[in-house]
Design an enzyme around this catalytic site. Sequence first.
Site, PDB file in Angstrom:
ATOM      1  N   ASP A 100       0.867  -1.233  -0.004  1.00  0.00           N
ATOM      2  CA  ASP A 100       0.198  -0.087  -0.229  1.00  0.00           C
ATOM      3  C   ASP A 100       0.838   1.237   0.033  1.00  0.00           C
ATOM      4  O   ASP A 100       1.942   1.574   0.791  1.00  0.00           O
ATOM      5  CB  ASP A 100      -0.954  -0.073   1.146  1.00  0.00           C
ATOM      6  CG  ASP A 100      -2.346   0.570   1.004  1.00  0.00           C
ATOM      7  OD1 ASP A 100      -2.076   1.795   0.529  1.00  0.00           O
ATOM      8  OD2 ASP A 100      -3.310  -0.136   1.360  1.00  0.00           O
ATOM      9  N   ASP A 202      -2.969   4.942  -2.342  1.00  0.00           N
ATOM     10  CA  ASP A 202      -4.060   5.376  -1.614  1.00  0.00           C
ATOM     11  C   ASP A 202      -4.336   6.920  -2.013  1.00  0.00           C
ATOM     12  O   ASP A 202      -3.385   7.598  -2.414  1.00  0.00           O
ATOM     13  CB  ASP A 202      -3.362   5.461   0.032  1.00  0.00           C
ATOM     14  CG  ASP A 202      -4.401   5.946   1.100  1.00  0.00           C
ATOM     15  OD1 ASP A 202      -5.155   5.235   1.166  1.00  0.00           O
ATOM     16  OD2 ASP A 202      -4.058   7.095   1.549  1.00  0.00           O
ATOM     17  N   GLU A 245      -6.451   4.431  -5.740  1.00  0.00           N
ATOM     18  CA  GLU A 245      -7.918   4.726  -4.987  1.00  0.00           C
ATOM     19  C   GLU A 245      -8.050   6.115  -5.493  1.00  0.00           C
ATOM     20  O   GLU A 245      -7.401   6.972  -5.200  1.00  0.00           O
ATOM     21  CB  GLU A 245      -7.648   4.577  -3.527  1.00  0.00           C
ATOM     22  CG  GLU A 245      -8.913   4.914  -2.989  1.00  0.00           C
ATOM     23  CD  GLU A 245      -8.686   5.307  -1.398  1.00  0.00           C
ATOM     24  OE1 GLU A 245      -9.646   5.004  -0.582  1.00  0.00           O
ATOM     25  OE2 GLU A 245      -7.704   5.680  -0.958  1.00  0.00           O
ATOM     26  N   HIS A 318     -11.097  -2.480   2.908  1.00  0.00           N
ATOM     27  CA  HIS A 318     -11.376  -2.359   4.505  1.00  0.00           C
ATOM     28  C   HIS A 318     -12.005  -0.932   4.770  1.00  0.00           C
ATOM     29  O   HIS A 318     -11.852  -0.753   5.946  1.00  0.00           O
ATOM     30  CB  HIS A 318      -9.531  -2.233   4.919  1.00  0.00           C
ATOM     31  CG  HIS A 318      -9.160  -0.976   3.941  1.00  0.00           C
ATOM     32  ND1 HIS A 318      -8.661  -0.871   2.666  1.00  0.00           N
ATOM     33  CD2 HIS A 318      -8.662   0.299   4.719  1.00  0.00           C
ATOM     34  CE1 HIS A 318      -8.361   0.301   2.400  1.00  0.00           C
ATOM     35  NE2 HIS A 318      -8.264   1.146   3.505  1.00  0.00           N
ATOM     36  N   ASP A 319     -12.374  -0.181   3.742  1.00  0.00           N
ATOM     37  CA  ASP A 319     -13.095   1.041   4.099  1.00  0.00           C
ATOM     38  C   ASP A 319     -14.721   0.712   3.695  1.00  0.00           C
ATOM     39  O   ASP A 319     -15.449   1.911   3.875  1.00  0.00           O
ATOM     40  CB  ASP A 319     -12.569   1.900   2.855  1.00  0.00           C
ATOM     41  CG  ASP A 319     -11.356   2.507   3.258  1.00  0.00           C
ATOM     42  OD1 ASP A 319     -10.835   2.364   4.513  1.00  0.00           O
ATOM     43  OD2 ASP A 319     -10.542   3.079   2.464  1.00  0.00           O
TER      44      ASP A 319
HETATM   45  C1  GLC Z   1      -7.553   5.801   2.238  1.00  0.00           C
HETATM   46  C2  GLC Z   1      -7.658   4.445   2.860  1.00  0.00           C
HETATM   47  C3  GLC Z   1      -8.534   4.651   4.115  1.00  0.00           C
HETATM   48  C4  GLC Z   1      -7.757   5.739   4.963  1.00  0.00           C
HETATM   49  C5  GLC Z   1      -7.664   7.033   4.037  1.00  0.00           C
HETATM   50  C6  GLC Z   1      -6.482   8.031   4.629  1.00  0.00           C
HETATM   51  O1  GLC Z   1      -9.043   6.075   1.799  1.00  0.00           O
HETATM   52  O2  GLC Z   1      -8.351   3.640   1.943  1.00  0.00           O
HETATM   53  O3  GLC Z   1      -8.478   3.705   5.042  1.00  0.00           O
HETATM   54  O4  GLC Z   1      -8.689   6.296   6.255  1.00  0.00           O
HETATM   55  O5  GLC Z   1      -7.096   6.816   2.793  1.00  0.00           O
HETATM   56  O6  GLC Z   1      -5.337   7.496   4.405  1.00  0.00           O
END
Ligand code: GLC
Length: 538
Positions: A100, A202, A245, A318-319
Site C-alpha cells: 500500500d 492510496d 484509489e 477495508h473501507d
Molecule cells: C484511504 C484508505 C483509508 C484511509 C484514508 C486516509 O481512503 O483506504 O482507509 O483512512 O485513505 O489515508
Amino acid sequence: MEKMKDWYKDAVVYQIYPRSFCDSNGDGIGDIRGIISKLDYLKELGVNTVWISPCYQSPNGDNGYDISDFQAIGPEYGDLEDFKVLVEEMHKRGIRLLMDLVVNHTSEEHIWFQEALKGKDNPYRDYYIWRDPVNDGPPNKWGMGDPGGSNWIYDEASGQYYLHLGYRMQPDLNWDNPKVRDEIANMINWWFDLGVDGFRCDVINLISKDFDAPEGGGNGPNLHKYLHELHERCFGPHNAMTVGEVWDLEPEESLMLTAPEREELTLAFQFEHMRVGRVDAKRFFIGEFDPHKFVEMLAKWQHGLNGKGWNALCFENHDQPRSLNRFGSPQKYRRESAKLLATLLYCMQGTPFIYQGQELGTINPVFHSLYESVDCEANNIERYLVENFGMEDTLRRFSFDSRDCARVPMAWDDSYNGGFTEGKPWIKLNDFYADINAKNELAAKDGVYAFYKELFSVRASKKTLLRGEFELLKNEGGAVIYRRYLEGEKDIYVVLNYSDNKIKCDIPKGEIILSSYNRTKLAPKLKLEPWEALVIEA
Ligand code: GLC
Ligand code: CA
C-alpha cells in the site's frame, strides 16, 4: 518472478488487512508471520496477487494509513526479515505482492513533520503545505461542513496553518516540492529492490491540489505530471502493477490516469456503485438498494473503459462494509447471494479484487455499543448521529455501514477467537464467527469458498472471460444477462436471478460452465432459483 507485460490483467488480487488477518504470536494483532502461515490457503483459492494494507511503522490513528516511517515495518507486524521471508514464500508459490503506497500524507509523528514543526526555516518545512491565516481563520473553507471540521490546523508556534485532507493526524505532503518527489521515488524503488511487484496507491488523486476548488482539493494541475514522473522513475522500469484509489471520477477521468499510452497507473478503482443504496451517497445514511441501478452502473464502467483501459473489479475493501449486507441477502440467502455477487462481478472484464473473508460469504458483525466501534471515521461522526437519531439507530447504522464491519478479525474456525489469535483481539470478533468461518465454508458442500475457487479456475481457462468484451443483454425484474465475446472464441453468457423469487427467463442455449445450484442441464422452460447464477458457453 518473471513478469509478462500487462500481467495486471491476469492478476487475481486478494486484499489482506494485516491487523485482522492472522496473529502468530498471541498479542491480538495480526502479523506477517500470520500471513505467511496462510499463503497455501490463498494459493488454493486461485489467488495470484496479494495486496497488503499498510504494515509500516505507524501510531495507528488510522490503522496504519498514518505512516511515521515509510521504510520500516511496524513492530506489531514483525520486521524486515519477516518481510523478506514473506516475499520469498509468496514468490515461491507464484503469488505477487502489492504494497500500500500512502504518499498523499504522513503521520504527524513522521520525522519530516516533526522537523517541519520546528519553524519556518527548517529544511523540512516545505515538505508540507503551510499557509498564513486569512481573516484570522483558516486559508479556505475546506472541510468546514464535515464532522471532522476544517482541513487546516493552526500551529501556534509559527502562526501558520497546515493542511490535512484526511484525518487530523495525517498532514498532507507538498508534492510541488521536488525534494518530496525525490524522497518518495527513492522509497518506492527501495521497496522494489526488496521484491515488491506493485502498489495500491492510496487517495492518489489528492497529491496535486486544486486550491481553487470549493471543497476537497484533489485532481490538481500537476496530478498527471507527478504520476507520469513516478512511472518513469519507478513503476515503468519495474513493470509494476499500480492501482489507484480515486473517488468520484467518471470513466473518461479514470482513463486519464490509466490509459496505457499515458504511462501513469495501470488501474484505478471506481467506487460509484458503492454509493447505490446510500442517501445522497453518504455513508451511514441508509437508503433503498436498487439492483437494477447497481448493475447499470457496473455496465457503464465496462463500456466506459472498454478497449482503452481496464477495470478493477471490487465490491469490498477495508473501507467498506460487507457486500452481502449491502447488495445481497445476508440472512435468507447468504451463500446463494454471495455466489451471485461473485459471478456478477468477476465474470466481467477486469482484474478481480477480493477482500479477506469475502470468499467465505462473511457478513457484517453487530455493534452493540459505541465502545465496540473503534474506527476514527465512525468516531468522528458518532456524536452527530447519536444527537440526531438516538443511540439505537446509530448502532444500527454502524452495524450496516461502518468500516469496522470489514475490520473485525478473519474467522478461521469456530474455536476460541475464531482461530485468529491466542490472545485478546484488538477489535471485537465477528458475532457470527462460529458459523461463518474458513473451516466451515471449506467443509460445506455448498460452501462459498469452493464456488470462488471454481469461478477463478473457470475464469483462468477461458480467454473470453479474461479478455473478451462485455455487453449487457437484460436487466429487469431481477433477471440479469450479460455476454462476453472475443473473436475466434465461443461466447459466454452470465445469467443471474438478482432476486428472492423464482423467475422465468429465456436462457441462451449452450453448455453450463459454472452453476451456483449445481445445475448440469438447461431445461427448455427453465425457472431460475432465488439468487441463482449460471455461466453458459455457447
Ligand atoms: C484511504 C484508505 C483509508 C484511509 C484514508 C486516509 O481512503 O483506504 O482507509 O483512512 O485513505 O489515508
Ligand atoms: Ca501478532
